[in-house]
Design a protein around this motif. Structure first.
Motif, PDB file in Angstrom:
ATOM      1  N   GLU A  36       0.823  -1.214   0.000  1.00  0.00           N
ATOM      2  CA  GLU A  36       0.000   0.000   0.000  1.00  0.00           C
ATOM      3  C   GLU A  36       0.853   1.257   0.000  1.00  0.00           C
ATOM      4  OE1 GLU A  36      -3.931  -1.739   2.339  1.00  0.00           O
ATOM      5  OE2 GLU A  36      -2.306  -0.830   3.474  1.00  0.00           O
ATOM      6  N   MET A  37       2.075   1.128   0.554  1.00  0.00           N
ATOM      7  CA  MET A  37       2.988   2.279   0.555  1.00  0.00           C
ATOM      8  C   MET A  37       3.668   2.438  -0.808  1.00  0.00           C
ATOM      9  SD  MET A  37       2.587   3.468   3.599  1.00  0.00           S
ATOM     10  CE  MET A  37       3.884   4.663   3.804  1.00  0.00           C
ATOM     11  N   GLY A  38       3.444   1.484  -1.699  1.00  0.00           N
ATOM     12  CA  GLY A  38       3.975   1.642  -3.051  1.00  0.00           C
ATOM     13  C   GLY A  38       4.989   0.595  -3.470  1.00  0.00           C
ATOM     14  N   ASP A  48      18.482   4.711  -0.417  1.00  0.00           N
ATOM     15  CA  ASP A  48      19.037   6.036  -0.184  1.00  0.00           C
ATOM     16  C   ASP A  48      19.976   6.046   1.006  1.00  0.00           C
ATOM     17  OD1 ASP A  48      18.900   8.411  -1.423  1.00  0.00           O
ATOM     18  OD2 ASP A  48      17.117   9.139  -0.392  1.00  0.00           O
ATOM     19  N   LYS A  49      19.470   5.553   2.138  1.00  0.00           N
ATOM     20  CA  LYS A  49      20.252   5.613   3.369  1.00  0.00           C
ATOM     21  C   LYS A  49      19.984   4.369   4.184  1.00  0.00           C
ATOM     22  CE  LYS A  49      21.784  10.080   3.803  1.00  0.00           C
ATOM     23  NZ  LYS A  49      20.918  10.876   2.922  1.00  0.00           N
ATOM     24  N   GLU A  58      16.206   3.555   4.232  1.00  0.00           N
ATOM     25  CA  GLU A  58      15.349   4.557   3.614  1.00  0.00           C
ATOM     26  C   GLU A  58      15.460   4.408   2.106  1.00  0.00           C
ATOM     27  OE1 GLU A  58      16.575   8.703   3.359  1.00  0.00           O
ATOM     28  OE2 GLU A  58      15.300   8.351   1.629  1.00  0.00           O
ATOM     29  N   PHE A  60      14.045   5.655  -1.874  1.00  0.00           N
ATOM     30  CA  PHE A  60      13.337   6.676  -2.646  1.00  0.00           C
ATOM     31  C   PHE A  60      12.433   5.947  -3.621  1.00  0.00           C
ATOM     32  CE2 PHE A  60      12.962   9.918  -6.012  1.00  0.00           C
ATOM     33  CZ  PHE A  60      12.403  10.920  -5.233  1.00  0.00           C
ATOM     34  N   ARG A  62       8.613   6.027  -5.799  1.00  0.00           N
ATOM     35  CA  ARG A  62       7.437   6.739  -6.318  1.00  0.00           C
ATOM     36  C   ARG A  62       7.445   8.225  -5.924  1.00  0.00           C
ATOM     37  NH1 ARG A  62       4.015   3.116  -8.553  1.00  0.00           N
ATOM     38  NH2 ARG A  62       4.141   0.968  -7.817  1.00  0.00           N
ATOM     39  N   TYR A  64       8.767   9.687  -3.293  1.00  0.00           N
ATOM     40  CA  TYR A  64       8.879  10.077  -1.883  1.00  0.00           C
ATOM     41  C   TYR A  64       9.858   9.162  -1.165  1.00  0.00           C
ATOM     42  CZ  TYR A  64       6.001   6.319   0.153  1.00  0.00           C
ATOM     43  OH  TYR A  64       5.521   5.123   0.593  1.00  0.00           O
ATOM     44  N   ARG A  65      10.148   9.514   0.076  1.00  0.00           N
ATOM     45  CA  ARG A  65      11.166   8.774   0.826  1.00  0.00           C
ATOM     46  C   ARG A  65      10.520   7.950   1.926  1.00  0.00           C
ATOM     47  NH1 ARG A  65      15.097  13.453   2.372  1.00  0.00           N
ATOM     48  NH2 ARG A  65      16.448  11.768   3.069  1.00  0.00           N
ATOM     49  N   LEU A  66      10.675   6.655   1.817  1.00  0.00           N
ATOM     50  CA  LEU A  66      10.024   5.716   2.733  1.00  0.00           C
ATOM     51  C   LEU A  66      11.078   4.963   3.536  1.00  0.00           C
ATOM     52  CD1 LEU A  66       7.499   3.990   3.645  1.00  0.00           C
ATOM     53  CD2 LEU A  66       8.033   2.485   1.727  1.00  0.00           C
ATOM     54  N   CYS A  67      10.876   4.873   4.862  1.00  0.00           N
ATOM     55  CA  CYS A  67      11.764   4.077   5.710  1.00  0.00           C
ATOM     56  C   CYS A  67      11.032   2.806   6.108  1.00  0.00           C
ATOM     57  CB  CYS A  67      12.138   4.823   6.978  1.00  0.00           C
ATOM     58  SG  CYS A  67      12.802   6.443   6.668  1.00  0.00           S
TER      59      CYS A  67
ATOM     60  N   ARG B 104       1.302   7.905  -4.307  1.00  0.00           N
ATOM     61  CA  ARG B 104       0.788   7.237  -3.115  1.00  0.00           C
ATOM     62  C   ARG B 104      -0.520   7.855  -2.648  1.00  0.00           C
ATOM     63  NH1 ARG B 104       3.824   8.117   1.777  1.00  0.00           N
ATOM     64  NH2 ARG B 104       1.979   9.390   2.145  1.00  0.00           N
ATOM     65  N   PHE B 107      -3.266   6.527  -4.780  1.00  0.00           N
ATOM     66  CA  PHE B 107      -3.604   5.159  -4.384  1.00  0.00           C
ATOM     67  C   PHE B 107      -4.792   5.186  -3.419  1.00  0.00           C
ATOM     68  CE2 PHE B 107      -3.313   1.868  -1.149  1.00  0.00           C
ATOM     69  CZ  PHE B 107      -3.231   0.707  -1.892  1.00  0.00           C
ATOM     70  N   TYR B 257      -1.678   1.146  -8.117  1.00  0.00           N
ATOM     71  CA  TYR B 257      -0.492   1.967  -8.340  1.00  0.00           C
ATOM     72  C   TYR B 257      -0.220   2.184  -9.820  1.00  0.00           C
ATOM     73  CZ  TYR B 257       1.196   3.132  -3.728  1.00  0.00           C
ATOM     74  OH  TYR B 257       1.319   3.704  -2.493  1.00  0.00           O
ATOM     75  N   LEU B 496       7.707   4.710   7.789  1.00  0.00           N
ATOM     76  CA  LEU B 496       7.982   6.079   8.182  1.00  0.00           C
ATOM     77  C   LEU B 496       8.321   6.846   6.926  1.00  0.00           C
ATOM     78  CD1 LEU B 496       8.812   7.783  10.818  1.00  0.00           C
ATOM     79  CD2 LEU B 496      11.111   7.084  10.272  1.00  0.00           C
TER      80      LEU B 496
END
Lengths: 82, 715
Positions: A36-38, A48-49, A58, A60, A62, A64-67, B104, B107, B257, B496
């Protein structure tokens, strides 16, 4: 190997690697939130990190930056894009 | 409350999409905070009046998906769908879409659209996009989604009027998005391929026509392409390749998506790898292995120090203010001692103790709102996640746990930075184990009386440090056990977002702080005042007319040596407490505390400190006939405790008993404000009762264990 593509598990990714999701284990309900977060099949991302203590990572994705935690992404197979 | 004839607009969207900012801009000071029945989720509503018309707005908690995976998300999704019992069914949804994170956000939009609700889109962060030279084609977005799209910059007020007008229009003539996101990814890819192929030959064909043709629902395209064998063949090939694809259902995240990415490409063509460069540069420092940790430690130091020291004088000021108020009222009540004591010792003390928490709550939430608003809080959580993750919490637990070292009340309230309800509850339940500043006086008193004289300043320091670690050390297994046994529901994977860095929006900061302070005073405050009155009653009654004279008489029979140590007023105060319900209960439970080496004086002190452990030193002062005005540095009190004896002449306390007593205070839940805050934050009496039981049980067992080990070792 999935469909002739060299794949690795999500947790094997290193900082700076570019990846594409090849498959997501359909039997792991916890992975639904990550989808769901992509993080769905075909999604491309950049590692990224990595946090100072090795986890979480972390990415990158879609735009945005997701951890997320490596061990919570078990079941996501990734193709490394050179 | 919301009148049922007023139209209701629900504000929905992803977390971090700018929903709260927009809500603040729309409703301003008309906000009300309540709770949905039976859950921890806050119900935030407001009211809008625009061009003579009005409507209510409900701020639905941020959701990543309409497919709920926790109890809290179930409530939020329930509000969207208008499930009975939660709130009135919304007449219109305002879906907040973050333009910098379109895929997102879309979505989530696709799920809303599928449910068939009327929607208006509020497009946020367009200012950020414009700054980076990539404007978004909002007219096209509106066409593609089939609803009104209004760009807003909430903190500047841009677009708010337009949005309000669109809301009113849509309340009159609702627009339900009419489009189909339910495509299998493979079908989607083939539709794309065919569309491209046809475009090359200058064919302008709607995607839906291609889709219908490929899925065999219509032959319109086949007929049009019949004169062109090459194109017909491509269509046929695509169709046969799809025949081998198993049916995956149409609502899987991947297809959504794919749809979202397609929309995004059309309205924002080159954003796929567009980065906010400034944020990257800052992050090179702030989430770096070395500098990142240093900055983190510095930030946390400032936060903690501010709560610890800045709040101090303010709290003293409030205390002094209430004393002054008491003195002001006293003459009016002096004729009736019961009333005087009820108003000054009961009511004013209760209200005063509610207000003394405000400086800490305000300072902490000021910092939280700023750290959250700038985007740093997410970075801190990223850095700390590993450290807290292994025992079942996550990086966001750092703020509530750290602030609990100053005071658990703001700490528990700060646990709302954790979106996952299970981790949040676990954090709330262990926060009061952190050694708060109110425990410090009892450590200083007892270490000064029993450790320092015997083992010196170095060991006294070690003991003081050790006492601060006890709660932390106990918290780890407690969390592990809670996660395994007590807390229901599975833990969601930790996710996060790192939003781009921004300047905090001061209106949002102010409204956050204001609403937290208000909620605390209104709900937790009421509980605290009521409990204060109960405790006052237990400590005052029973008391009859002749008691005071009788105690004065007793005092004259004491030896002159004793009388030199004990003032008459303090003797009377001690006898009154001994005779009160509190003292009687203290004596009655003395046998239970004998295994821990505590007599009735210590057990009564423990009882007196249950409403708030702040009073422990003054309670000891009263019990040891020195009056309630002593502090932890008072040498008379120290001597009195050192010299206290059992009836058979043995010393009441030794080093072991002192440590046992301190550990009891470290672990025990002696703070009704904490319990009131837990009741408020969990919206149930179940958790404060559970917390009180487990902490008091642990404290008792630890004190008994320490005393028994002491007996064994000292033979």
């Amino acid at each position: 190997m999935v469909g002739g593509v060299e794949t690795i598990g999500f947790s094997e990714l290193k900082q700076g690697m570019r990846g594409r999701v090849v498959s997501v284990d359909p039997h792991a309900p916890a992975l639904l939130r990550l989808q769901e977060m992509g993080l769905t099949e075909g999604a491309e991302f950049l590692v990224d990190k990595v946090a100072p203590l090795g986890d979480p990572v972390e990415i990158f994705l879609r735009g945005y930056r997701l951890c997320l935690r490596k061990h919570e992404a078990v079941g996501i197979l990734v193709e490394v894009i050179k | 409350m919301i009148a049922t004839d007023t139209r209701l607009v629900a504000l929905v969207g992803n977390p971090n999409a700018g929903k709260t900012s927009l809500f603040n801009a729309l409703t301003g000071a008309s906000q009300r905070v309540g709770n949905y029945p039976g859950v921890t989720v806050e119900k935030v509503t407001g009211h809008v009046r625009f061009e003579g018309k009005e409507f209510d707005v409900i701020d639905v908690p941020g959701l990543y998906s309409l497919q709920p995976q926790s109890a809290d998300e179930e409530v939020a999704a329930g509000v969207v769908h208008g499930e009975p019992g939660l709130s009135q069914k919304p007449d219109l949804l305002v879906c907040v879409l973050d333009a910098t994170n379109l895929e997102r956000n879309l979505f989530f939009f696709s799920q809303l659209a599928e449910a068939g609700h009327p929607i208006v889109v509020a497009l946020t962060m367009t200012d950020l996009l414009a700054k980076h030279g990539t404007p978004i084609d909002q007219a096209r977005l509106s066409r593609l989604l089939g609803v009104d799209v209004i760009p807003v910059v909430a903190h500047k007020g841009t677009g708010i009027k337009e949005l309000e007008r669109a809301i009113l229009d849509n309340l009159e003539h609702p627009m339900v998005p009419a489009f189909d996101v339910g495509l299998k990814p493979e079908l989607d890819a083939q539709v794309d391929a065919i569309a491209e192929r046809l475009a090359r030959d200058a064919f302008d064909v709607e995607r839906s026509t291609i889709r219908d043709s490929l899925s065999g629902e219509s032959t319109e395209l086949d007929e049009r392409l019949a004169p062109f064998p090459e194109l017909s063949e491509a269509l046929e090939e695509a169709r046969s390749s799809l025949a081998s694809v198993p049916d995956k259902g149409c609502t899987d995240p991947a297809s959504r998506y794919n749809w979202a990415a397609r929309i995004r490409r059309q309205v924002l063509p080159d954003a796929s790898l567009k980065r906010i460069r400034t944020s990257d540069r800052i992050d090179a420092l702030l989430i770096n292995r070395f500098t990142g940790m240093i900055v983190f430690a510095a930030v946390m130091f400032v936060v903690f120090q501010s709560i610890y020291t800045l709040a101090g004088p303010l709290m003293d000021g409030i205390g002094a203010g209430f004393e002054w108020l008491g003195d002001l009222i006293r003459p009016w009540l002096s004729g009736v001692p019961v009333l005087e004591s009820l108003v000054i010792d009961g009511l004013l003390t209760g209200v005063g103790s509610v207000l003394t928490f405000l400086p800490q709550i305000i300072i902490l939430f000021l910092f939280i709102a700023i750290l959250e608003g700038t985007g740093y809080l997410a970075r801190a959580a990223f850095l700390m996640d590993r450290l807290l993750g292994w025992c079942g919490l996550n990086g966001r637990a750092f703020i509530p746990l750290l602030s609990s070292f100053a005071c658990a009340v703001p700490g528990i309230m700060a646990a709302r930075v954790m979106p996952d309800p299970k981790s949040r509850l676990a954090t709330i339940l262990v926060s009061p184990l952190m050694s708060c500043s109110a425990r410090l006086p009892v450590y200083i008193l007892l270490i000064g009386a029993f450790i320092q004289p015997r083992y010196g300043a170095l060991w006294a320091g070690v003991a003081l440090f050790g006492m601060h670690l006890v709660g932390l050390a106990v918290a780890i297994p407690v969390v592990a056990l809670l996660n395994r046994g007590v807390l229901k529901g599975r833990r969601l994977p930790f996710v996060l977002e790192l939003p781009p860095y921004q300047w905090p929006k001061w209106r949002d900061v102010f409204l956050t702080v204001f609403s937290r302070a208000k909620v605390f005073v209104q709900t937790a405050g009421t509980i605290i005042v009521v409990l204060s009155l109960v405790i006052w009653f237990l400590g005052y009654f029973p008391r009859s007319e002749g008691d005071e004279e009788r105690y004065r008489g007793e005092y004259t029979t004491l030896t002159s040596a004793t009388r030199k140590h004990i003032e008459e007023e303090n003797y009377i105060r001690q006898r009154q407490i001994e005779n009160s319900f509190l003292g009687r209960i203290g004596k009655a439970i003395e046998p239970a505390f004998l295994p821990a080496g505590f007599d009735w004086r210590l057990s009564t002190t423990i009882l007196m400190a249950f409403p708030a452990r702040e009073v422990v030193v003054s309670s000891l002062g009263i019990i040891f006939s020195l009056g309630g005005e002593v502090d932890e540095a008072n040498t008379d009190l120290r001597t009195a405790i050192q010299d206290a004896r059992w009836p058979d002449g043995r010393p009441l306390m030794n080093g072991w008993t002192a440590v046992g007593f301190m550990v009891f205070f470290a672990l025990c839940c002696q703070c009704m404000a904490t319990l009131a805050a837990v009741k408020r934050e969990t919206n149930s009496w179940k958790w404060p009762v559970f917390m009180f039981t487990y902490m008091t049980g642990l404290a008792y067992l630890a004190a008994v264990a320490i005393h028994q080990v002491g007996l064994l070792l000292s033979g």
